[in-house]
Design a protein around this motif. Structure first.
Motif, PDB file in Angstrom:
ATOM      1  N   ALA A 308     -77.649  37.795 -57.971  1.00 23.41           N
ATOM      2  CA  ALA A 308     -77.960  39.186 -57.452  1.00 23.41           C
ATOM      3  C   ALA A 308     -79.585  39.147 -56.744  1.00 23.41           C
ATOM      4  O   ALA A 308     -80.260  38.515 -57.372  1.00 23.41           O
ATOM      5  N   ASP A 309     -79.663  38.846 -56.148  1.00 26.49           N
ATOM      6  CA  ASP A 309     -81.267  39.349 -54.923  1.00 26.49           C
ATOM      7  C   ASP A 309     -82.191  40.484 -55.837  1.00 26.49           C
ATOM      8  O   ASP A 309     -82.021  41.056 -56.255  1.00 26.49           O
ATOM      9  N   ASP A 310     -83.397  39.496 -56.248  1.00 24.74           N
ATOM     10  CA  ASP A 310     -84.506  40.092 -57.148  1.00 24.74           C
ATOM     11  C   ASP A 310     -85.628  39.923 -56.046  1.00 24.74           C
ATOM     12  O   ASP A 310     -86.661  39.560 -56.519  1.00 24.74           O
ATOM     13  N   TYR A 311     -84.813  40.285 -54.870  1.00 27.30           N
ATOM     14  CA  TYR A 311     -86.580  41.203 -54.115  1.00 27.30           C
ATOM     15  C   TYR A 311     -87.212  42.266 -54.336  1.00 27.30           C
ATOM     16  O   TYR A 311     -88.487  42.605 -53.572  1.00 27.30           O
ATOM     17  N   ARG A 312     -87.173  43.128 -56.169  1.00 33.60           N
ATOM     18  CA  ARG A 312     -87.924  44.380 -55.871  1.00 33.60           C
ATOM     19  C   ARG A 312     -87.879  45.290 -54.749  1.00 33.60           C
ATOM     20  O   ARG A 312     -89.249  45.380 -54.063  1.00 33.60           O
ATOM     21  N   LEU A 313     -86.770  44.896 -53.579  1.00 36.82           N
ATOM     22  CA  LEU A 313     -87.024  46.593 -52.742  1.00 36.82           C
ATOM     23  C   LEU A 313     -87.023  47.310 -53.210  1.00 36.82           C
ATOM     24  O   LEU A 313     -86.589  48.506 -53.378  1.00 36.82           O
ATOM     25  N   PHE A 314     -89.038  47.946 -52.261  1.00 40.81           N
ATOM     26  CA  PHE A 314     -88.683  49.187 -52.724  1.00 40.81           C
ATOM     27  C   PHE A 314     -89.322  49.932 -51.367  1.00 40.81           C
ATOM     28  O   PHE A 314     -90.407  49.064 -50.502  1.00 40.81           O
ATOM     29  N   PRO A 315     -89.625  51.382 -50.495  1.00 42.66           N
ATOM     30  CA  PRO A 315     -90.104  51.721 -49.527  1.00 42.66           C
ATOM     31  C   PRO A 315     -91.379  50.871 -49.447  1.00 42.66           C
ATOM     32  O   PRO A 315     -92.664  51.503 -50.451  1.00 42.66           O
ATOM     33  N   ASP A 316     -92.141  51.293 -48.423  1.00 40.68           N
ATOM     34  CA  ASP A 316     -93.770  49.947 -48.225  1.00 40.68           C
ATOM     35  C   ASP A 316     -94.290  51.992 -48.208  1.00 40.68           C
ATOM     36  O   ASP A 316     -94.232  52.108 -47.182  1.00 40.68           O
ATOM     37  N   PRO A 317     -96.026  51.707 -49.380  1.00 34.50           N
ATOM     38  CA  PRO A 317     -95.877  52.702 -49.473  1.00 34.50           C
ATOM     39  C   PRO A 317     -97.101  53.031 -48.155  1.00 34.50           C
ATOM     40  O   PRO A 317     -97.878  53.557 -47.725  1.00 34.50           O
ATOM     41  N   ASP A 318     -97.120  51.947 -47.607  1.00 31.89           N
ATOM     42  CA  ASP A 318     -98.651  52.178 -46.053  1.00 31.89           C
ATOM     43  C   ASP A 318     -97.548  52.438 -45.466  1.00 31.89           C
ATOM     44  O   ASP A 318     -98.526  52.395 -44.312  1.00 31.89           O
ATOM     45  N   LEU A 319     -96.452  52.360 -44.995  1.00 27.95           N
ATOM     46  CA  LEU A 319     -95.903  52.640 -43.768  1.00 27.95           C
ATOM     47  C   LEU A 319     -95.440  54.214 -43.776  1.00 27.95           C
ATOM     48  O   LEU A 319     -94.133  54.478 -44.774  1.00 27.95           O
ATOM     49  N   ALA A 320     -95.700  55.088 -43.379  1.00 22.33           N
ATOM     50  CA  ALA A 320     -94.578  56.046 -43.067  1.00 22.33           C
ATOM     51  C   ALA A 320     -93.348  56.298 -43.148  1.00 22.33           C
ATOM     52  O   ALA A 320     -93.140  55.975 -41.849  1.00 22.33           O
ATOM     53  N   PRO A 321     -92.384  56.888 -43.487  1.00 24.30           N
ATOM     54  CA  PRO A 321     -91.007  56.652 -43.201  1.00 24.30           C
ATOM     55  C   PRO A 321     -90.818  57.438 -41.547  1.00 24.30           C
ATOM     56  O   PRO A 321     -91.943  58.226 -40.724  1.00 24.30           O
ATOM     57  N   PHE A 322     -90.226  56.423 -40.974  1.00 24.37           N
ATOM     58  CA  PHE A 322     -89.636  56.528 -39.349  1.00 24.37           C
ATOM     59  C   PHE A 322     -89.325  57.603 -39.122  1.00 24.37           C
ATOM     60  O   PHE A 322     -87.981  57.677 -38.791  1.00 24.37           O
ATOM     61  N   ASP A 323     -89.288  58.829 -37.785  1.00 21.79           N
ATOM     62  CA  ASP A 323     -88.797  60.100 -37.721  1.00 21.79           C
ATOM     63  C   ASP A 323     -88.644  59.311 -35.725  1.00 21.79           C
ATOM     64  O   ASP A 323     -89.821  59.617 -35.271  1.00 21.79           O
ATOM     65  N   LEU A 324     -87.137  59.260 -35.417  1.00 19.76           N
ATOM     66  CA  LEU A 324     -87.161  59.100 -33.441  1.00 19.76           C
ATOM     67  C   LEU A 324     -86.326  60.392 -33.269  1.00 19.76           C
ATOM     68  O   LEU A 324     -85.405  61.176 -34.063  1.00 19.76           O
ATOM     69  N   SER A 325     -87.589  60.748 -32.193  1.00 17.65           N
ATOM     70  CA  SER A 325     -86.940  62.073 -31.065  1.00 17.65           C
ATOM     71  C   SER A 325     -86.154  61.903 -30.504  1.00 17.65           C
ATOM     72  O   SER A 325     -86.030  60.658 -30.056  1.00 17.65           O
ATOM     73  N   ASP A 326     -85.151  62.633 -29.841  1.00 18.83           N
ATOM     74  CA  ASP A 326     -83.427  62.554 -28.736  1.00 18.83           C
ATOM     75  C   ASP A 326     -85.045  61.921 -28.036  1.00 18.83           C
ATOM     76  O   ASP A 326     -84.271  61.187 -27.308  1.00 18.83           O
ATOM     77  N   GLU A 327     -86.080  62.872 -26.746  1.00 15.19           N
ATOM     78  CA  GLU A 327     -86.682  61.737 -26.135  1.00 15.19           C
ATOM     79  C   GLU A 327     -87.102  60.747 -26.520  1.00 15.19           C
ATOM     80  O   GLU A 327     -86.404  59.359 -25.299  1.00 15.19           O
ATOM     81  N   PHE A 328     -87.999  59.860 -27.542  1.00 11.85           N
ATOM     82  CA  PHE A 328     -87.283  58.678 -27.690  1.00 11.85           C
ATOM     83  C   PHE A 328     -86.573  58.240 -26.595  1.00 11.85           C
ATOM     84  O   PHE A 328     -86.767  57.046 -26.586  1.00 11.85           O
ATOM     85  N   ILE A 329     -85.293  58.050 -27.677  1.00 13.89           N
ATOM     86  CA  ILE A 329     -84.257  58.043 -27.612  1.00 13.89           C
ATOM     87  C   ILE A 329     -83.323  57.512 -26.377  1.00 13.89           C
ATOM     88  O   ILE A 329     -83.477  56.318 -25.712  1.00 13.89           O
TER      89      ILE A 329
END
Ligand code: ADP
Ligand code: MG
Ligand code: ZN
Length: 510
Positions: A308-329
């Motif tokens: 099993a990968d033991d990388y302790r993967l968790f959301p980065d608290p320094d980077l806000a969740p990313f929302d892409l707008s339809d316009e951007f896409i």
């Protein structure tokens, strides 16, 4: 070991690729504004963020997100409106933060696919009875054996590259037996996209072609130079075997260090044959990472995979969740240029090129651009000849001026010179800007296309070749080659062989 063709009669090879591509065309790194350049003096392009100093805060590179969205759109992925950056922890000096910033279960791009057009000798690697896709749909096979198969892409996620380590004093630059190791953080934080395929590939040739198609696509998008040799595009090949007819996945091994298309192909071929031998002798395949040694044409174990990968993967608290707008896409979609496939189809439809010629020209930006410039310079009917020149004559010569290529194509098209003479012209103009017409005129190469003059020669040759004429009349039409040769000789090479051929056939059937 058995040969690939024999192994694939009994076993189905299941292959999945993980492809890392550095976004080399960007100006700055992924989470800081350090200059993106690996060739500068070591550790010239570093700052508190990419050195992982305490308190330094990352800021995502918007251009990098544009690039990955373009990559996703060009490979038919769904672009996820909402995703996050994660921390993948490990301890090694190539990443001073002790974690790599990457993405979690939801990547910017999910569930795409890329169509492979498998042609030529490599198409025969798929056994005759195995022409279905991974999802069980029938694949149509053309008369010459070529076929088209869709390969599903699981995801493309955004991450960052690590620093480059230089191991000094050991052999082959490997850490084993090195006396010291140096670290260059210029590469650390380079924007990197990782594409993961579903295990849909079935032959080494398909894997090679997938990489080639991806390279062409990304290069056309202008998001990377995609150099396997320089390592800006890297690929891990995963492969397992299962008995034909079985739907259960076998245990896979993963191949690293494949820095050319040929290595990828040959490593997979070797590994498929090796696994078959182990399995047929009643052995088992361990899930392990292997290393391709091109010099010995074999793979060797690097490490046995952690369960099993033991990388302790968790959301980065320094980077806000990313929302892409339809316009951007939508803006990213508008920036996607014509892709090689679309270009090829346009060449076939508009200029009546052969499919294979069109594919080859459209695959490469430089040759497509040269072709399109030549198209402007020649009359419409000579355009397929331009393609012929690009595909069959130019390779090996340093000739890239549209004017030179166009005028060579017109000389050929109008039968002023033969294909063989075109090579002589290329020898004369390679590396220069000399006009082919000048070479042809100076050397008196122009073929006689005066039909009356040529007919006189034909009559003369036929009159003294009674044996061959008899053979022709008896159905041996191949003697025409000999007769053309005689005509060429009689005209001291100034006659046009194609015209001679026509005139001979006409005369002989009267
Ligand atoms: P890992 O956790 O070992 O990296 P993943 O599930 O992430 O494995 O898959 C990595 C790659 O290997 C993917 O391209 C996937 O399609 C392929 N793959 C997964 N399982 C197999 C298998 N049994 N045989 C061949 N390829 C596989
Ligand atoms: Mg993996
Ligand atoms: Zn930096």
């Amino acid at each position: 070991m058995k040969k690939l063709a024999e192994v694939l009669q009994d076993w189905e090879a299941v292959i999945g690729l993980e492809v890392h591509t550095e976004l080399t065309t960007l100006e700055t790194k992924m989470f800081c504004n350090c200059r993106l350049s690996h060739d500068d003096e070591p550790n010239a392009n570093v700052c508190p963020v990419c050195l992982g100093l305490p308190g330094a805060l990352p800021v995502p590179n918007k251009k990098a997100i544009e690039s990955i969205v373009m990559a996703g759109l060009a490979t038919n992925c769904q672009i996820m409106r909402h995703s996050m950056f994660y921390r993948k922890h490990y301890f090694y000096p190539d990443m001073a933060k002790n974690f790599q910033t990457t993405q979690g279960p939801v990547a910017f791009c999910m569930h795409g696919n890329l169509e492979l057009e498998v042609r030529g000798a490599g198409a025969a690697e798929r056994p005759d009875f195995a022409y279905t896709t991974a999802t069980g749909e029938k694949i149509e096979q053309a008369e010459d054996g070529s076929y088209t198969v869709p390969i599903r892409i699981l995801r493309i996620h955004m991450e960052e590259d690590a620093a480059k380590m230089v191991h000094v004093g050991g052999t082959e630059g490997r850490i084993t037996a090195a006396t010291e190791s140096l670290i260059d953080y210029n590469r650390c934080g380079t924007p990197l996209i990782e594409l993961v395929t579903e295990p849909d590939l079935r032959t080494p040739e398909e894997a090679r072609l997938f990489m080639e198609t991806l390279q062409q696509t990304f290069r056309t998008l202008g998001i990377s130079d995609c150099s396997l040799e320089k390592g800006s595009m890297r690929c891990d090949g995963n492969v397992s075997l299962r008995r034909r007819g079985s739907t259960k996945l076998g245990t896979k091994t993963e191949m690293k260090n494949m820095n050319s298309f040929k290595s990828l192909h040959d490593a997979l071929e070797y590994e498929i044959c090796r696994q078959a031998e182990v399995l047929e002798e009643g052995g088992i395949i361990y899930q392990e990472t292997r290393h391709w040694e091109p010099a010995h044409k074999r793979t060797v174990v690097m490490r046995v995979k952690e369960t099993a990968d033991d990388y302790r993967l968790f959301p980065d608290p320094d980077l806000a969740p990313f929302d892409l707008s339809d316009e951007f896409i939508a803006a990213c979609a508008r920036r996607i240029p014509e892709l090689p496939r679309q270009k090829r189809d346009r060449y076939v439809a508009d200029y009546a090129l052969k499919q294979a010629d069109a594919s080859q020209i459209a695959a490469d930006l430089a040759s497509a651009s040269l072709f399109e410039k030549c198209v402007e310079l020649v009359e419409a009917r000579a355009i397929p000849t331009v393609a012929n020149v690009l595909v069959n004559l130019l390779p090996g010569y340093d000739v890239s001026e549209p004017q030179q290529v166009a005028s060579l194509a017109e000389l050929l098209y109008s039968d002023a010179i033969t294909f063989a003479q075109a090579r002589e012209v290329l020898d004369a103009i390679t590396g220069t800007t000399i006009d082919p017409v000048k070479v042809v005129d100076e050397r008196g190469m122009r073929q006689t296309t005066d039909v009356d003059a040529l007919q006189a020669i034909v009559d003369e040759v036929l009159a003294r070749s009674t044996d061959q004429v008899q053979q022709y009349q008896n159905g041996n039409t191949k003697v025409i080659g000999f007769l053309v040769g005689q005509c060429m000789k009689a005209s001291k090479g100034t006659g046009n062989p194609k015209l001679f051929n026509q005139l001979l056939v006409q005369s002989l059937s009267q």
